[in-house]
Design an enzyme around this catalytic site. Structure first.
Site, PDB file in Angstrom:
ATOM      1  N   LYS A  13      -8.807  -6.046  -2.689  1.00  0.00           N
ATOM      2  CA  LYS A  13      -7.311  -6.088  -2.130  1.00  0.00           C
ATOM      3  C   LYS A  13      -6.572  -5.001  -2.933  1.00  0.00           C
ATOM      4  CE  LYS A  13      -6.210 -10.236  -3.145  1.00  0.00           C
ATOM      5  NZ  LYS A  13      -7.500 -10.734  -3.622  1.00  0.00           N
ATOM      6  N   ARG A  87      -0.087 -16.746  -0.298  1.00  0.00           N
ATOM      7  CA  ARG A  87      -1.457 -17.402  -0.629  1.00  0.00           C
ATOM      8  C   ARG A  87      -1.574 -18.673  -0.006  1.00  0.00           C
ATOM      9  NH1 ARG A  87      -2.755 -13.752  -5.427  1.00  0.00           N
ATOM     10  NH2 ARG A  87      -4.586 -14.360  -5.798  1.00  0.00           N
ATOM     11  N   ARG A 127     -15.098  -5.904 -13.801  1.00  0.00           N
ATOM     12  CA  ARG A 127     -13.920  -5.015 -13.416  1.00  0.00           C
ATOM     13  C   ARG A 127     -13.014  -4.695 -14.724  1.00  0.00           C
ATOM     14  NH1 ARG A 127      -9.380  -7.587  -9.659  1.00  0.00           N
ATOM     15  NH2 ARG A 127      -9.636  -9.201 -11.095  1.00  0.00           N
ATOM     16  N   ARG A 153      -9.058  -8.373 -17.908  1.00  0.00           N
ATOM     17  CA  ARG A 153      -8.163  -9.479 -17.644  1.00  0.00           C
ATOM     18  C   ARG A 153      -8.845 -10.640 -18.282  1.00  0.00           C
ATOM     19  NH1 ARG A 153      -6.404  -8.505 -11.299  1.00  0.00           N
ATOM     20  NH2 ARG A 153      -6.527 -10.744 -11.311  1.00  0.00           N
ATOM     21  N   ARG A 164     -10.924 -19.550  -9.968  1.00  0.00           N
ATOM     22  CA  ARG A 164     -10.096 -18.675  -9.065  1.00  0.00           C
ATOM     23  C   ARG A 164     -10.679 -18.718  -7.704  1.00  0.00           C
ATOM     24  NH1 ARG A 164     -10.234 -13.142 -11.983  1.00  0.00           N
ATOM     25  NH2 ARG A 164      -9.033 -12.746  -9.916  1.00  0.00           N
TER      26      ARG A 164
HETATM   27  P1  AP5 Z   1     -10.214  -5.479  -6.816  1.00  0.00           P
HETATM   28  O1  AP5 Z   1      -9.640  -4.321  -5.774  1.00  0.00           O
HETATM   29  O2  AP5 Z   1      -9.472  -5.585  -8.179  1.00  0.00           O
HETATM   30  O3  AP5 Z   1     -10.076  -7.094  -6.225  1.00  0.00           O
HETATM   31  P2  AP5 Z   1      -8.856  -7.900  -5.712  1.00  0.00           P
HETATM   32  O4  AP5 Z   1      -9.254  -8.455  -4.435  1.00  0.00           O
HETATM   33  O5  AP5 Z   1      -7.299  -7.058  -5.919  1.00  0.00           O
HETATM   34  O6  AP5 Z   1      -8.856  -8.927  -6.687  1.00  0.00           O
HETATM   35  P3  AP5 Z   1      -7.985  -9.453  -7.772  1.00  0.00           P
HETATM   36  O7  AP5 Z   1      -8.983 -10.396  -8.787  1.00  0.00           O
HETATM   37  O8  AP5 Z   1      -6.803  -8.689  -8.388  1.00  0.00           O
HETATM   38  O9  AP5 Z   1      -7.399 -10.606  -6.861  1.00  0.00           O
HETATM   39  P4  AP5 Z   1      -6.704 -11.732  -7.150  1.00  0.00           P
HETATM   40  O10 AP5 Z   1      -6.292 -12.368  -5.826  1.00  0.00           O
HETATM   41  O11 AP5 Z   1      -7.423 -12.878  -8.001  1.00  0.00           O
HETATM   42  O12 AP5 Z   1      -5.578 -11.477  -8.118  1.00  0.00           O
HETATM   43  P5  AP5 Z   1      -4.262 -11.166  -8.429  1.00  0.00           P
HETATM   44  O13 AP5 Z   1      -3.855 -10.173  -9.325  1.00  0.00           O
HETATM   45  O14 AP5 Z   1      -3.488 -11.117  -7.243  1.00  0.00           O
HETATM   46  O15 AP5 Z   1     -11.625  -5.361  -6.895  1.00  0.00           O
HETATM   47  C1  AP5 Z   1     -12.142  -6.210  -7.949  1.00  0.00           C
HETATM   48  C2  AP5 Z   1     -13.541  -5.385  -8.469  1.00  0.00           C
HETATM   49  O16 AP5 Z   1     -14.605  -4.831  -7.447  1.00  0.00           O
HETATM   50  C3  AP5 Z   1     -13.222  -4.011  -9.162  1.00  0.00           C
HETATM   51  O17 AP5 Z   1     -13.959  -3.784 -10.375  1.00  0.00           O
HETATM   52  C4  AP5 Z   1     -13.312  -2.948  -8.304  1.00  0.00           C
HETATM   53  O18 AP5 Z   1     -13.562  -1.734  -8.716  1.00  0.00           O
HETATM   54  C5  AP5 Z   1     -14.668  -3.664  -7.573  1.00  0.00           C
HETATM   55  N1  AP5 Z   1     -14.618  -3.052  -6.011  1.00  0.00           N
HETATM   56  C6  AP5 Z   1     -13.480  -3.198  -5.335  1.00  0.00           C
HETATM   57  N2  AP5 Z   1     -13.861  -2.661  -4.091  1.00  0.00           N
HETATM   58  C7  AP5 Z   1     -15.094  -2.434  -4.020  1.00  0.00           C
HETATM   59  C8  AP5 Z   1     -16.378  -2.026  -3.156  1.00  0.00           C
HETATM   60  N3  AP5 Z   1     -16.036  -1.952  -2.092  1.00  0.00           N
HETATM   61  N4  AP5 Z   1     -17.502  -1.912  -3.721  1.00  0.00           N
HETATM   62  C9  AP5 Z   1     -17.790  -2.196  -4.939  1.00  0.00           C
HETATM   63  N5  AP5 Z   1     -16.933  -2.624  -5.818  1.00  0.00           N
HETATM   64  C10 AP5 Z   1     -15.533  -3.030  -5.423  1.00  0.00           C
HETATM   65  O19 AP5 Z   1      -3.535 -12.621  -8.984  1.00  0.00           O
HETATM   66  C11 AP5 Z   1      -3.882 -12.927 -10.211  1.00  0.00           C
HETATM   67  C12 AP5 Z   1      -3.275 -14.325 -10.526  1.00  0.00           C
HETATM   68  O20 AP5 Z   1      -1.888 -14.366 -10.381  1.00  0.00           O
HETATM   69  C13 AP5 Z   1      -3.731 -15.592  -9.639  1.00  0.00           C
HETATM   70  O21 AP5 Z   1      -4.985 -16.190  -9.920  1.00  0.00           O
HETATM   71  C14 AP5 Z   1      -2.384 -16.627  -9.705  1.00  0.00           C
HETATM   72  O22 AP5 Z   1      -2.527 -17.151 -11.012  1.00  0.00           O
HETATM   73  C15 AP5 Z   1      -1.152 -15.597  -9.774  1.00  0.00           C
HETATM   74  N6  AP5 Z   1      -0.588 -15.233  -8.475  1.00  0.00           N
HETATM   75  C16 AP5 Z   1      -0.597 -14.113  -8.045  1.00  0.00           C
HETATM   76  N7  AP5 Z   1      -0.157 -14.270  -6.780  1.00  0.00           N
HETATM   77  C17 AP5 Z   1       0.053 -15.424  -6.370  1.00  0.00           C
HETATM   78  C18 AP5 Z   1       0.628 -16.035  -5.175  1.00  0.00           C
HETATM   79  N8  AP5 Z   1       0.850 -15.591  -4.133  1.00  0.00           N
HETATM   80  N9  AP5 Z   1       0.951 -17.455  -5.408  1.00  0.00           N
HETATM   81  C19 AP5 Z   1       0.444 -18.168  -6.659  1.00  0.00           C
HETATM   82  N10 AP5 Z   1      -0.053 -17.216  -7.494  1.00  0.00           N
HETATM   83  C20 AP5 Z   1      -0.331 -16.229  -7.654  1.00  0.00           C
END
Ligand code: AP5
Length: 213
Positions: A13, A87, A127, A153, A164
């Site tokens: 994402k 979410r 990552r 992270r 997660r």
């Molecule tokens: P990346 O692009 O970083 O993936 P992502 O989908 O953004 O993953 P996140 O871990 O950031 O998502 P998340 O939803 O768990 O975390 P968030 O920050 O929203 O890619 C991942 C890896 O893959 C990287 O190394 C990248 O280089 C690689 N990659 C990407 N595309 C690729 C490809 N095509 N091929 C190969 N490699 C690739 O949330 C974190 C925490 O915040 C949550 O756990 C929760 O505690 C809280 N939180 C956030 N939002 C909410 C909400 N709305 N409600 C409640 N709690 C929330």
């Protein structure tokens, strides 16, 4: 344009959000990034910090307020891309109300990135993020340049990654039918090079894959 990117942790994402926002000239709004910024600034409540680091989801009210404040900032006038929000169904309902209160704005599309769980774990564990720019790297597929100041992270530790992914499956399952019913949901294969995934998203959005807007 108002776009939503949904999908499990590690689906790409954040990676896709940066590419799409650059293309459409709209800001990326990531609740995860906002919460991590609050953590770095020391303003995130301890109970929320613990939930995040262990891989759980924060209570809906904690994130809805963040989105309500951010989406009325001037740079959101042309639209925005939401990454990681909503979410849950209550978050999705709150977003609908919020947009309605902002002069009847509407979501254009919800893009769900599909990636198998085994690949998600591998992506998350490798990552690393640049501390200054927020650029996302993968130690194998997209290695950081030498000398980059990198962040690993807390919730990318193997034990938190499993939680997660479980939390996503348990709490987000109802979100997809919510948007399916509204005919807004588009499923996109998130496996392949990031640029290939971007092309798939652009073709789903019905925009030309090259050239201007
Ligand atoms: P990346 O692009 O970083 O993936 P992502 O989908 O953004 O993953 P996140 O871990 O950031 O998502 P998340 O939803 O768990 O975390 P968030 O920050 O929203 O890619 C991942 C890896 O893959 C990287 O190394 C990248 O280089 C690689 N990659 C990407 N595309 C690729 C490809 N095509 N091929 C190969 N490699 C690739 O949330 C974190 C925490 O915040 C949550 O756990 C929760 O505690 C809280 N939180 C956030 N939002 C909410 C909400 N709305 N409600 C409640 N709690 C929330």
């Amino acid at each position: 344009m108002i776009l939503l990117l949904v999908g499990p942790p590690g689906a790409g994402k954040g990676t896709q959000a940066k590419l799409l926002c650059e293309r459409y000239g709209i800001p990326q709004i990531s609740t995860g990034d906002m919460l991590r910024a609050a953590k770095r600034a020391g303003t995130l409540e301890k109970r929320y910090l613990d939930i995040m680091d262990s891989g759980g989801l924060l209570p809906d009210e904690a994130v809805i307020g963040l989105i309500a404040r951010r989406t009325v900032e001037p740079d959101c006038g042309r639209g925005f891309l939401l990454d990681g929000f909503p979410r849950t169904v209550p978050q999705a309902e709150a977003l609908d109300q919020l947009l309605a209160s902002q002069g009847g704005r509407r979501i254009d599309a919800v893009i769900q990135l599909d990636v198998p769980r085994s690949l998600l774990e591998e992506r998350l564990i490798h990552r690393r993020t640049d501390k200054g720019s927020g650029q996302i790297y993968h130690l194998v597929y997209n290695p950081p340049p030498p000398g980059a100041e990198l962040e690993h992270r807390a919730d990318d530790r193997p034990e938190a990654v499993g939680m997660r992914l479980d939390a996503y499956e348990a709490m987000t399952a109802a979100l997809l039918p919510f948007y399916e019913e509204k005919k807004l949901l588009h499923r996109v294969d998130g496996v392949g090079k990031p640029e290939e995934v971007t092309q798939r998203v652009l073709s789903v959005l019905g925009r030309p894959s090259s050239g201007g807007e």
